[in-house]
Design a protein around this motif. Structure first.
Motif, PDB file in Angstrom:
ATOM      1  N   SER A  13      -5.663  31.363   7.021  1.00 28.84           N
ATOM      2  CA  SER A  13      -6.369  30.788   5.867  1.00 28.84           C
ATOM      3  C   SER A  13      -5.785  29.495   5.322  1.00 28.84           C
ATOM      4  N   GLY A  14      -4.512  29.191   5.667  1.00 29.33           N
ATOM      5  CA  GLY A  14      -3.958  27.964   5.098  1.00 29.33           C
ATOM      6  C   GLY A  14      -2.675  27.515   5.770  1.00 29.33           C
TER       7      GLY A  14
ATOM      8  N   ASN B 291      -3.385  27.076  -3.645  1.00 33.10           N
ATOM      9  CA  ASN B 291      -4.353  26.339  -2.840  1.00 33.10           C
ATOM     10  C   ASN B 291      -5.706  26.078  -3.494  1.00 33.10           C
TER      11      ASN B 291
ATOM     12  N   PHE C  93     -11.227  33.009  -7.898  1.00 30.23           N
ATOM     13  CA  PHE C  93     -11.818  33.962  -6.935  1.00 30.23           C
ATOM     14  C   PHE C  93     -12.930  34.816  -7.536  1.00 30.23           C
TER      15      PHE C  93
ATOM     16  N   PRO D 200      -6.639  37.676   4.958  1.00 31.50           N
ATOM     17  CA  PRO D 200      -5.701  37.780   3.841  1.00 31.50           C
ATOM     18  C   PRO D 200      -6.418  38.206   2.557  1.00 31.50           C
ATOM     19  N   LEU D 201      -5.682  38.916   1.714  1.00 34.24           N
ATOM     20  CA  LEU D 201      -6.272  39.459   0.481  1.00 34.24           C
ATOM     21  C   LEU D 201      -5.350  39.230  -0.702  1.00 34.24           C
ATOM     22  N   SER D 202      -5.859  38.465  -1.665  1.00 26.73           N
ATOM     23  CA  SER D 202      -5.163  38.339  -2.951  1.00 26.73           C
ATOM     24  C   SER D 202      -6.143  38.717  -4.048  1.00 26.73           C
ATOM     25  N   GLY D 203      -6.799  37.729  -4.642  1.00 30.00           N
ATOM     26  CA  GLY D 203      -7.818  38.045  -5.639  1.00 30.00           C
ATOM     27  C   GLY D 203      -9.061  38.674  -5.024  1.00 30.00           C
ATOM     28  N   GLY D 204      -9.281  38.417  -3.742  1.00 31.27           N
ATOM     29  CA  GLY D 204     -10.355  39.074  -3.023  1.00 31.27           C
ATOM     30  C   GLY D 204     -11.617  38.252  -2.837  1.00 31.27           C
ATOM     31  N   GLY D 205     -11.597  36.982  -3.249  1.00 35.97           N
ATOM     32  CA  GLY D 205     -12.782  36.147  -3.047  1.00 35.97           C
ATOM     33  C   GLY D 205     -13.072  35.941  -1.568  1.00 35.97           C
ATOM     34  N   LEU D 206     -12.024  35.631  -0.819  1.00 36.51           N
ATOM     35  CA  LEU D 206     -12.177  35.403   0.620  1.00 36.51           C
ATOM     36  C   LEU D 206     -12.641  36.681   1.322  1.00 36.51           C
TER      37      LEU D 206
ATOM     38  N   MET E 102      -8.749  27.369   3.271  1.00 32.77           N
ATOM     39  CA  MET E 102     -10.161  27.745   3.187  1.00 32.77           C
ATOM     40  C   MET E 102     -10.719  27.569   1.784  1.00 32.77           C
ATOM     41  N   LYS E 103      -9.843  27.306   0.791  1.00 30.19           N
ATOM     42  CA  LYS E 103     -10.293  27.244  -0.597  1.00 30.19           C
ATOM     43  C   LYS E 103     -11.334  26.142  -0.859  1.00 30.19           C
TER      44      LYS E 103
ATOM     45  N   GLU F 196       0.874  28.851   6.818  1.00 25.04           N
ATOM     46  CA  GLU F 196       1.723  29.336   5.731  1.00 25.04           C
ATOM     47  C   GLU F 196       1.749  30.864   5.721  1.00 25.04           C
TER      48      GLU F 196
ATOM     49  N   LEU G  51      -0.689  34.333  -2.021  1.00 29.66           N
ATOM     50  CA  LEU G  51      -1.360  35.608  -2.312  1.00 29.66           C
ATOM     51  C   LEU G  51      -0.841  36.241  -3.601  1.00 29.66           C
TER      52      LEU G  51
HETATM   53  C1  LIG Z   1      -6.202  31.982  -1.935  1.00 29.14           C
HETATM   54  C2  LIG Z   1      -5.734  32.229  -0.573  1.00 29.14           C
HETATM   55  C3  LIG Z   1      -5.955  33.457   0.055  1.00 29.14           C
HETATM   56  C4  LIG Z   1      -6.590  34.646  -0.607  1.00 29.14           C
HETATM   57  O1  LIG Z   1      -7.802  34.401  -1.190  1.00 29.14           O
HETATM   58  P1  LIG Z   1      -8.361  35.367  -2.336  1.00 29.14           P
HETATM   59  O2  LIG Z   1      -9.764  35.001  -2.465  1.00 29.14           O
HETATM   60  O3  LIG Z   1      -7.569  35.081  -3.576  1.00 29.14           O
HETATM   61  O4  LIG Z   1      -8.120  36.765  -1.900  1.00 29.14           O
HETATM   62  C5  LIG Z   1      -5.537  33.583   1.366  1.00 29.14           C
HETATM   63  N1  LIG Z   1      -4.910  32.585   2.010  1.00 29.14           N
HETATM   64  C6  LIG Z   1      -4.668  31.401   1.439  1.00 29.14           C
HETATM   65  C7  LIG Z   1      -3.968  30.360   2.220  1.00 29.14           C
HETATM   66  C8  LIG Z   1      -5.083  31.175   0.128  1.00 29.14           C
HETATM   67  O5  LIG Z   1      -4.831  29.995  -0.432  1.00 29.14           O
END
Ligand SMILES: *Cc1c(COP(=O)(O)O)cnc(C)c1O
Length: 322
Positions: A303-304, A77, A145, A174-180, A49-50, A276, A230
């Motif tokens: 998301s990927g 990603n 993000f 999914p949640l990492s940096g939180g942009g999505l 989705m990036k 993934e 993530l």
């Molecule tokens: C970056 C990413 C996320 C999380 O996105 P954030 O905006 O960083 O929370 C989730 N899934 C995949 C596959 C990503 O590449």
């Protein structure tokens, strides 16, 4: 400045000629315990989705900023997505990766025309290097993000979900940096306040989850995880995603490595999707926490799909738990 439904609608319009509008598909066979829908962002070019945020951010830059070339850091990603978007627009792109990133993700940046620089031993160090290099060498920094244009771009996926399934009860993203998650939550809550939006991270190194608990951004140690995309922290100087997630997201939950593997197997065997680890955490959360978090019509954002194929085949050969 504020990120609103309007900024997300404008982003959707802006990126439409470049980025796939993914379908929302009912996942008949993934679980008997609920009515699940999958948003297969795995179908995007570069496999995640990036590209939504990357393309939106690049289209928002003026020509002189684009001409200087762009630089970023990536845990996997964002790098390939920005490299692809930059090439589409005739811009040079440099991606700082930590030595922790698997080799398939280095190749992935290069395949889409980006230049890789290995900087630091973890995502947070690669991220500091990107800031430093942008200042030293005059390139334009495009964060992964924590930027309104990245968040608005990512949020277009949430807009599509609620357009396609206005009666969605729960969205697991999914949640990492939180942009999505921030983008999805702003879009969805603006249109359907009753729809629950839940962020999912892995137990191993969940920076946003910990930050929300203590009420300010905190760093966590980066650990090896199936959800490697993530990895990394939200940044101690986080400006955008932390407040947006705190305001719009209903809940954040964590999932185990075993459940991530199980979710990847179900996505593949029952829905025919290569996903993934990072993209499978939504289903993992449903399997691990079930009705406690997700009632009714539940959307899983896959998301990927960028996973090392040898690793993937190895994981798929394990018997499923039921
Ligand atoms: C970056 C990413 C996320 C999380 O996105 P954030 O905006 O960083 O929370 C989730 N899934 C995949 C596959 C990503 O590449």
């Amino acid at each position: 400045m504020e990120i609103t439904l309007d900024s997300i609608r404008s982003a959707a319009h802006r990126i439409a000629p470049h980025v796939l509008r993914t379908p929302l598909v009912q996942a008949w066979d993934i679980s008997s315990k609920g009515s699940l829908f999958v948003k297969p962002e795995t179908l995007q070019v570069t496999g995640s989705m990036k590209v939504r945020g990357a393309m939106n951010a690049l289209l928002m830059l003026n020509q002189s900023a684009r001409d200087r070339g762009v630089i970023t850091a990536s845990s996997g990603n964002h790098g390939p997505a920005l490299a692809w978007a930059a090439r589409q627009l005739g811009t040079r792109c440099t991606v700082c990766l930590s030595s922790l990133v698997p080799t398939n993700k280095i190749a992935n940046v290069e395949r889409w025309g980006g230049t890789v620089r290995i900087e630091g031993g973890c995502y947070d160090e690669a991220s500091e290097a990107a800031v430093r290099l942008s200042e030293q060498e005059g390139m334009t920094l495009v964060p992964g993000f924590d930027h309104p244009d990245i968040i608005a771009g990512a949020g277009t996926s949430g807009l599509e979900i609620i357009e396609d399934l206005p009666e969605a009860d729960t969205i697991l993203a999914p949640l990492s940096g939180g942009g999505l998650l921030a983008g999805i939550a702003i879009a969805v809550k603006s249109i359907s306040p009753r729809t629950r939006v839940i962020g999912v991270s892995m137990e191993r190194g969940a920076s946003m989850h910990e930050s929300l608990k203590v009420g300010r951004p905190v760093n966590v140690a980066e650990e090896d995880s199936l959800a490697d995309a993530l990895g990394g922290s939200i940044g101690l100087n986080n400006q955008w995603t932390f407040p947006a997630v705190a305001k719009f997201v209903d809940e954040t939950v964590l999932v185990s490595e075993e459940m991530i593997a199980e979710a990847m197997r179900r996505m593949f065997r029952n829905a025919g999707l290569v996903v993934e680890g990072a993209g499978a955490v939504g289903l993992a959360a449903f399997l691990q926490h079930g009705r406690d978090i997700a009632a009714g019509r539940t959307v899983i954002v896959a998301s990927g799909r960028n996973v090392d194929m040898d690793r993937f085949v190895e994981l798929m050969s394990v018997r499923m738990s039921n």
